[in-house]
Design an enzyme around this catalytic site. Structure first.
Site, short mmCIF file in Angstrom:
data_model
loop_
_atom_site.label_atom_id
_atom_site.label_comp_id
_atom_site.label_asym_id
_atom_site.label_seq_id
_atom_site.Cartn_x
_atom_site.Cartn_y
_atom_site.Cartn_z
N ASP A 1 14.05 40.78 18.80
CA ASP A 1 13.32 39.51 18.83
C ASP A 1 12.73 39.21 20.21
OD1 ASP A 1 12.36 37.55 17.17
OD2 ASP A 1 14.00 36.16 17.53
N GLU B 1 13.14 29.08 16.55
CA GLU B 1 13.39 28.87 17.98
C GLU B 1 12.35 29.51 18.89
OE1 GLU B 1 14.01 32.95 17.86
OE2 GLU B 1 14.62 31.46 16.37
N LYS C 1 21.24 33.05 10.22
CA LYS C 1 20.55 34.04 9.39
C LYS C 1 21.55 34.73 8.47
CE LYS C 1 17.03 35.41 12.80
NZ LYS C 1 15.81 35.14 12.03
N ASP D 1 16.51 28.20 13.51
CA ASP D 1 16.00 29.58 13.46
C ASP D 1 14.50 29.62 13.72
OD1 ASP D 1 16.24 32.33 13.21
OD2 ASP D 1 15.89 32.30 11.05
N ARG E 1 9.16 29.64 18.85
CA ARG E 1 8.02 28.78 19.19
C ARG E 1 8.38 27.75 20.26
NH1 ARG E 1 7.56 27.15 13.06
NH2 ARG E 1 8.31 29.31 13.05
N LYS F 1 7.60 36.25 23.96
CA LYS F 1 8.86 35.67 23.47
C LYS F 1 10.02 36.59 23.84
CE LYS F 1 11.31 34.82 19.09
NZ LYS F 1 11.22 34.90 17.61
#
Length: 486
Positions: free
Chosen positions: A275, A336, A263, A334, A338, A251
Site C-alpha cells: 500500500d 485512509e 479488512k 480503511d 486519501r 501514498k
C-alpha cells in the site's frame, strides 16, 4: 539483484549472442551469420521461413539466439512485443545458466536492442528476500547484458540502466514487509537512495508533522506503535529547464489493516505491504531523474505511516481537521490513503508548482474497473498535459484510462457535520476518492493516478514479474522526457 547493462564495440568470440532481425527475415544477414557452419545457417534459415519468433542454437560452450521483431501496427506495440521477447529470452538464458549476453540490433527499428534489454533486465529482477537456506534460494545467473555496436549509443544504454535502477528501487521497497520497512525505515531507505543518486531528502518527524497540523496523516497514525514520517525529496540540477517545480506525491501506507474498519483476510489484508507503492514510485522516479541528470526541478512528497486498530486509533464518526483547515468526517478508517495524500497535496501548494501528480494504490474500485492492465487517471491538468502523460503510458506500456470528475460526484463525499466525508458511495469509488483529493489540490494543475491494479501482482506476468512491479517509474520518467522535448 545486481544485473549490469553495458555498451561494447564488439562481442568476444564464443560468447552468447542475440541478433534482432526485422519482420519477414528469411535469410541470415551477414552480421548474424558470423562463424556459423553451413548446416547451422540452414537450420536458422528454415526456422525463420517457418515464422519462428525466436530461434536458439546451442553450441554447448555458448549460444546464439535470433529474435524476429513482431509485425505490429504501431511503434508502441512493437516496443511492447520486444520487451515480452526479452522475457521469453530470459527464460532460455536462465535454463542454460548464461551469465552474460551480447545483443546486436540488425533490424530497422533503431532502439530494438534497448527495448529487448529492458524486457530482459526487468525479467531478471529478483527480490533478495529473507531465506536462510541457500538451497531454497534461486540464484540469479544472468549478471551482464551488453548492447553491441553503434546501433545504440553508450549514453542511451547508461540512461536505461539508471532508469531500471529506479524501477528496482521501487520494487524492492514494495516487496519488503512492514516489520522490515516501517514508516521511519521507509524514509531512511529513500534518503539513502538519494545519497546514491544525487537528490536531497528532508525527513519530517512526528513533532514537525504535528507543528504543520497534518491532521490526516496524524489521525491514520494514531493506532500505530511507530511514528509517522513526511519525506521531502528534491532534485534541482543547476541547469533545470523549468522555472516552477513539478511535484510528485506518493501514498506511503507501509501496511494497511483497514484500522478499526478492519479488512477481511485472506485475499485482502495479506498483500497490504504494497500500500506504499505510490511512495515507492516517487522514490524510484526521483532516483532515475537524478541518476541520469535529467535537467528538471522535481520535488517528491511522501507521507508515511501504517494503519492499525490499536491504541487510540481513529474511529468511524470522528471529525478531523486537515493541514488545509478543512474538516473531514471519518466514515471508514480503511479510506485512509486519501487522508495522507490530502495533507501532502495541501502542503504542495507552498512550492507554486507547475504540475502536481499523486500516485496511490487507492481504491479497489479502480481494480474492478481496469484490472491489473491499467491505472485510473483523473485531475484538473490541461488536456495537453493529460495527452502527454497518456502518450508516455502507451510508450512504456503503463497505460492510463481517464475517468471524469464531474461536479455531480461532489455529492458522493458530502457530510452532515463536516466539510467532507472520507468515503463516497458504493459506486464510482475511484472517482469519489479523486473528488475528495480535488478539494485539497486547488490553485494548481493536478493529476491523480490510482495504481491499485498494476502496482502489485499476485501471479507472475511476463517482465512485470510477481509482487511489486515498480509501476509509475517508467511512466513518469518517459513523461518528463516528453516535457523536455515539447
Amino acid at each position: 539483484m545486481s544485473l549490469a547493462l553495458a555498451h561494447v564495440a564488439t562481442a568476444p568470440a564464443h560468447s552468447t549472442q542475440v541478433f534482432i532481425l526485422s519482420p519477414g527475415t528469411t535469410t541470415l544477414p551477414a552480421g548474424a551469420a558470423g562463424d556459423l557452419s553451413a548446416p547451422a545457417q540452414q537450420y536458422v534459415a528454415t526456422a525463420l521461413a517457418d515464422d519462428q519468433p525466436l530461434v536458439h542454437l546451442n553450441h554447448f560452450s555458448h549460444h546464439h539466439f535470433f529474435v524476429v521483431l513482431a509485425d505490429k501496427p504501431t511503434p508502441e506495440q512493437v516496443a511492447e512485443a520486444l520487451r515480452r521477447s526479452g522475457h521469453t529470452l530470459h527464460g532460455h538464458l536462465k535454463r542454460e545458466k548464461v551469465t552474460e549476453v551480447f545483443i546486436h540490433n540488425l533490424s530497422q527499428t533503431p532502439d530494438a536492442d534497448l527495448l529487448l534489454a529492458e524486457g530482459l533486465a526487468l525479467s531478471a529482477y529478483q527480490f533478495e528476500g529473507y531465506k536462510t537456506d541457500a538451497k531454497s534460494r534461486t540464484a540469479a545467473t544472468l549478471t551482464t547484458v551488453s548492447v553491441v555496436g553503434e546501433a545504440a549509443a553508450p549514453a542511451a544504454v547508461a540512461e536505461l540502466d539508471g532508469l531500471l535502477q529506479g524501477v528496482f528501487l521501487a520494487r524492492n521497497l514494495v516487496n519488503a514487509p512492514v516489520n522490515k520497512l516501517n514508516a521511519v525505515q521507509l524514509a531512511e531507505h529513500i534518503a539513502a537512495a538519494g545519497d546514491q543518486a544525487g537528490y536531497a531528502t528532508d525527513i519530517l518527524d512526528l513533532a514537525k508533522i504535528e507543528a504543520l497540523r497534518m491532521g490526516g496523516l496524524l489521525a491514520v497514525n494514531l493506532g500505530s506503535p511507530e511514528p509517522p514520517t513526511f519525506s521531502i525529496l528534491e532534485w534541482k540540477p543547476a541547469g533545470a529547464q523549468n522555472a516552477k517545480p513539478f511535484v510528485l506525491v506518493g501514498k506511503g501506507v507501509v501496511f494497511d489493516t483497514g484500522g478499526l474498519s478492519l479488512k477481511p483476510t485472506p485475499n485482502s489484508m495479506d498483500m497490504m505491504k504494497c500500500d506504499m507503492a505510490g511512495a515507492a514510485a516517487v522514490a524510484g522516479t526521483l532516483f532515475a531523474l537524478a541518476k541520469n541528470q535529467v535537467p528538471l526541478h522535481v520535488i517528491g512528497l511522501v507521507p508515511a505511516t501504517d494503519n492499525r486498530p490499536g491504541g487510540l486509533a481513529y474511529a468511524p464518526g470522528d471529525v478531523i481537521t486537515m493541514h488545509s483547515g478543512l474538516t473531514v468526517e471519518i466514515k471508514n478508517t480503511d479510506a485512509e490513503g486519501r487522508l495522507l495524500l490530502a495533507d501532502a497535496l495541501s502542503f504542495a501548494r507552498k512550492y507554486d508548482p507547475e504540475l502536481v501528480i499523486d500516485l496511490a494504490t487507492l481504491t479497489g474500485a479502480a481494480v474492478r474497473a481496469l484490472g491489473t492492465e491499467a491505472s485510473a487517471v483523473m485531475g484538473t491538468a490541461a488536456a495537453t498535459t493529460k495527452e502527454q502523460l497518456s502518450a508516455a503510458g502507451y510508450r512504456v506500456h503503463e497505460r492510463l484510462v481517464e475517468f471524469p470528475l464531474w461536479d455531480e460526484y461532489a455529492d458522493h463525499i458530502k457530510s452532515d457535520i463536516a466539510d467532507l466525508s472520507n468515503l463516497g458511495k458504493g459506486e464510482a469509488g475511484q472517482i469519489s476518492a479523486a473528488k475528495f483529493l480535488e478539494r485539497f489540490a486547488e490553485g494548481y494543475s493536478w493529476l491523480h493516478l490510482d495504481i491499485a491494479g498494476p502496482a502489485f501482482l499476485t501471479a507472475a506476468e511476463s517482465y512485470r514479474g510477481k509482487g511489486g512491479t515498480g509501476t509509475g517509474v517508467r511512466l513518469l520518467y518517459e513523461f518528463f522526457k516528453l516535457v523536455l522535448s515539447a
